[in-house]
Design a protein around this motif. Structure first.
Motif, PDB file in Angstrom:
ATOM      1  N   SER A 282      53.987  54.212  44.699  1.00  0.00           N
ATOM      2  CA  SER A 282      54.210  53.328  45.846  1.00  0.00           C
ATOM      3  C   SER A 282      54.009  51.864  45.474  1.00  0.00           C
ATOM      4  CB  SER A 282      53.286  53.702  47.008  1.00  0.00           C
ATOM      5  OG  SER A 282      53.693  54.921  47.571  1.00  0.00           O
ATOM      6  N   LEU A 283      53.013  51.588  44.648  1.00  0.00           N
ATOM      7  CA  LEU A 283      52.772  50.202  44.236  1.00  0.00           C
ATOM      8  C   LEU A 283      53.886  49.695  43.324  1.00  0.00           C
ATOM      9  CD1 LEU A 283      48.934  50.546  43.841  1.00  0.00           C
ATOM     10  CD2 LEU A 283      50.121  49.106  45.527  1.00  0.00           C
TER      11      LEU A 283
ATOM     12  N   GLY B 291      53.669  37.967  45.546  1.00  0.00           N
ATOM     13  CA  GLY B 291      53.792  39.332  46.066  1.00  0.00           C
ATOM     14  C   GLY B 291      53.771  40.352  44.944  1.00  0.00           C
ATOM     15  N   ARG B 292      54.522  40.086  43.892  1.00  0.00           N
ATOM     16  CA  ARG B 292      54.539  40.999  42.754  1.00  0.00           C
ATOM     17  C   ARG B 292      53.149  41.114  42.138  1.00  0.00           C
ATOM     18  NH1 ARG B 292      57.782  38.153  39.506  1.00  0.00           N
ATOM     19  NH2 ARG B 292      57.104  39.368  37.722  1.00  0.00           N
ATOM     20  N   SER B 293      52.445  39.982  42.039  1.00  0.00           N
ATOM     21  CA  SER B 293      51.113  40.017  41.421  1.00  0.00           C
ATOM     22  C   SER B 293      50.149  40.874  42.231  1.00  0.00           C
ATOM     23  CB  SER B 293      50.548  38.601  41.232  1.00  0.00           C
ATOM     24  OG  SER B 293      50.116  38.033  42.458  1.00  0.00           O
ATOM     25  N   VAL B 294      50.249  40.834  43.539  1.00  0.00           N
ATOM     26  CA  VAL B 294      49.375  41.641  44.394  1.00  0.00           C
ATOM     27  C   VAL B 294      49.643  43.131  44.140  1.00  0.00           C
ATOM     28  CG1 VAL B 294      48.831  42.260  46.788  1.00  0.00           C
ATOM     29  CG2 VAL B 294      49.090  39.862  46.151  1.00  0.00           C
ATOM     30  N   ALA B 295      50.922  43.500  44.054  1.00  0.00           N
ATOM     31  CA  ALA B 295      51.272  44.907  43.808  1.00  0.00           C
ATOM     32  C   ALA B 295      50.828  45.352  42.420  1.00  0.00           C
ATOM     33  CB  ALA B 295      52.781  45.101  43.983  1.00  0.00           C
ATOM     34  N   VAL B 296      51.024  44.505  41.414  1.00  0.00           N
ATOM     35  CA  VAL B 296      50.626  44.868  40.051  1.00  0.00           C
ATOM     36  C   VAL B 296      49.111  44.997  39.956  1.00  0.00           C
ATOM     37  CG1 VAL B 296      50.604  44.118  37.629  1.00  0.00           C
ATOM     38  CG2 VAL B 296      52.685  43.868  38.983  1.00  0.00           C
ATOM     39  N   PHE B 297      48.376  44.071  40.581  1.00  0.00           N
ATOM     40  CA  PHE B 297      46.921  44.156  40.553  1.00  0.00           C
ATOM     41  C   PHE B 297      46.449  45.431  41.245  1.00  0.00           C
ATOM     42  CE2 PHE B 297      42.576  43.514  41.807  1.00  0.00           C
ATOM     43  CZ  PHE B 297      42.021  42.913  40.705  1.00  0.00           C
TER      44      PHE B 297
ATOM     45  N   GLU C 140      50.000  42.964  32.407  1.00  0.00           N
ATOM     46  CA  GLU C 140      51.180  42.563  33.180  1.00  0.00           C
ATOM     47  C   GLU C 140      50.775  41.579  34.277  1.00  0.00           C
ATOM     48  OE1 GLU C 140      54.552  44.791  35.921  1.00  0.00           O
ATOM     49  OE2 GLU C 140      53.337  46.000  34.559  1.00  0.00           O
ATOM     50  N   TYR C 141      49.693  41.895  34.978  1.00  0.00           N
ATOM     51  CA  TYR C 141      49.192  40.999  36.028  1.00  0.00           C
ATOM     52  C   TYR C 141      48.827  39.635  35.448  1.00  0.00           C
ATOM     53  CZ  TYR C 141      45.967  39.008  39.435  1.00  0.00           C
ATOM     54  OH  TYR C 141      45.336  38.153  40.301  1.00  0.00           O
ATOM     55  N   MET C 142      48.116  39.641  34.323  1.00  0.00           N
ATOM     56  CA  MET C 142      47.694  38.369  33.718  1.00  0.00           C
ATOM     57  C   MET C 142      48.892  37.532  33.292  1.00  0.00           C
ATOM     58  SD  MET C 142      44.163  39.234  31.660  1.00  0.00           S
ATOM     59  CE  MET C 142      44.574  40.838  31.004  1.00  0.00           C
ATOM     60  N   SER C 143      49.973  38.170  32.889  1.00  0.00           N
ATOM     61  CA  SER C 143      51.163  37.393  32.518  1.00  0.00           C
ATOM     62  C   SER C 143      51.793  36.750  33.751  1.00  0.00           C
ATOM     63  CB  SER C 143      52.171  38.255  31.764  1.00  0.00           C
ATOM     64  OG  SER C 143      52.816  39.158  32.619  1.00  0.00           O
TER      65      SER C 143
ATOM     66  N   ALA D 183      40.701  35.691  34.329  1.00  0.00           N
ATOM     67  CA  ALA D 183      39.352  36.104  33.916  1.00  0.00           C
ATOM     68  C   ALA D 183      38.919  37.367  34.657  1.00  0.00           C
ATOM     69  CB  ALA D 183      38.357  34.971  34.162  1.00  0.00           C
ATOM     70  N   LEU D 184      39.213  37.450  35.952  1.00  0.00           N
ATOM     71  CA  LEU D 184      38.850  38.635  36.730  1.00  0.00           C
ATOM     72  C   LEU D 184      39.573  39.867  36.190  1.00  0.00           C
ATOM     73  CD1 LEU D 184      37.418  39.865  39.263  1.00  0.00           C
ATOM     74  CD2 LEU D 184      39.566  39.434  40.466  1.00  0.00           C
ATOM     75  N   ALA D 185      40.875  39.744  35.977  1.00  0.00           N
ATOM     76  CA  ALA D 185      41.647  40.882  35.461  1.00  0.00           C
ATOM     77  C   ALA D 185      41.186  41.263  34.063  1.00  0.00           C
ATOM     78  CB  ALA D 185      43.139  40.548  35.460  1.00  0.00           C
ATOM     79  N   SER D 186      40.875  40.276  33.255  1.00  0.00           N
ATOM     80  CA  SER D 186      40.399  40.543  31.898  1.00  0.00           C
ATOM     81  C   SER D 186      39.079  41.316  31.939  1.00  0.00           C
ATOM     82  CB  SER D 186      40.229  39.229  31.148  1.00  0.00           C
ATOM     83  OG  SER D 186      39.762  39.459  29.851  1.00  0.00           O
ATOM     84  N   ARG D 187      38.195  40.916  32.842  1.00  0.00           N
ATOM     85  CA  ARG D 187      36.913  41.608  32.975  1.00  0.00           C
ATOM     86  C   ARG D 187      37.105  43.041  33.451  1.00  0.00           C
ATOM     87  NH1 ARG D 187      33.954  39.454  37.379  1.00  0.00           N
ATOM     88  NH2 ARG D 187      34.041  41.408  38.446  1.00  0.00           N
TER      89      ARG D 187
END
Length: 188
Positions: free
Chosen positions: A112-113, A127-133, A154-157, A167-171
């Motif tokens: 779904s995501l 919007g895409r970043s929210v779905a990927v995260f 993918e989100y970080m890119s 930094a949050l995604a990396s952690r």
């Protein structure tokens, strides 16, 4: 799963996706409430880029509200209704993904995501970043770390201009741990 729901709720509230049923969207042409720092992704305002209809937007908003209130079953029902009303609107797919994650259906949530991500307008990086995260975090919560790390990358890119988001995604990527192996019988 509780942490994921809390994080998803926080992400929704902080990014402005979630809005109460009685909280109308700003009128067309209204000035933005706040300006984001340069390079920081934020929700697009007054662009109507997503192909939503009033009915799908209302159902999606109710689905998000149900999820925030801790009722993923109602959220699923409302998200499915919104998808039936308008299969091109990305937000019901996002809502459905988050509700499926909450009830432990990781594969359904990821599907779904991914659908939500594909339904966002090509230029809607936020919007895409929210779905990927959401996908990355769902995978991390399930201990599917290799897939989660790829999704976090993918989100970080997408958010590379926002050092705090990176930094949050990396952690989260670094902290992902697979589920503990089945307990071995105690040594005698």
């Amino acid at each position: 799963m509780r942490l994921m729901a809390t994080l998803a709720l926080g992400l929704l509230v902080v990014t402005g996706v979630a809005h109460a049923e009685d909280s109308p969207r700003p009128p067309e042409g209204a000035a933005p409430a706040a300006t984001a720092a340069p390079g920081v992704l934020k929700a697009p305002e007054n662009v109507n880029a997503e192909p939503s209809t009033p009915a799908s937007a209302e159902l999606s908003s109710r689905a998000a509200t149900a999820e925030m209130k801790g009722d993923p079953q109602d959220s699923l029902k409302l998200a499915d209704q919104a998808i039936l009303v308008n299969a091109r609107d990305p937000w019901p797919y996002y809502d459905k993904g988050m509700a499926l994650a909450r009830v432990g259906d990781v594969n359904g949530a990821v599907a779904s995501l991914l659908a939500a991500e594909q339904h966002f307008a090509p230029g809607d990086q936020w919007g895409r970043s929210v779905a990927v995260f959401g996908r990355a975090h769902t995978l991390a919560e399930a201990g599917r770390c290799e897939e989660a790390r790829a999704a976090f990358q993918e989100y970080m890119s997408i958010v590379r201009g926002d050092p705090e988001a990176v930094a949050l995604a990396s952690r989260y990527s670094r902290d992902c741990r697979p589920p503990a192996a089945a307990a071995a019988p105690a040594a005698k």
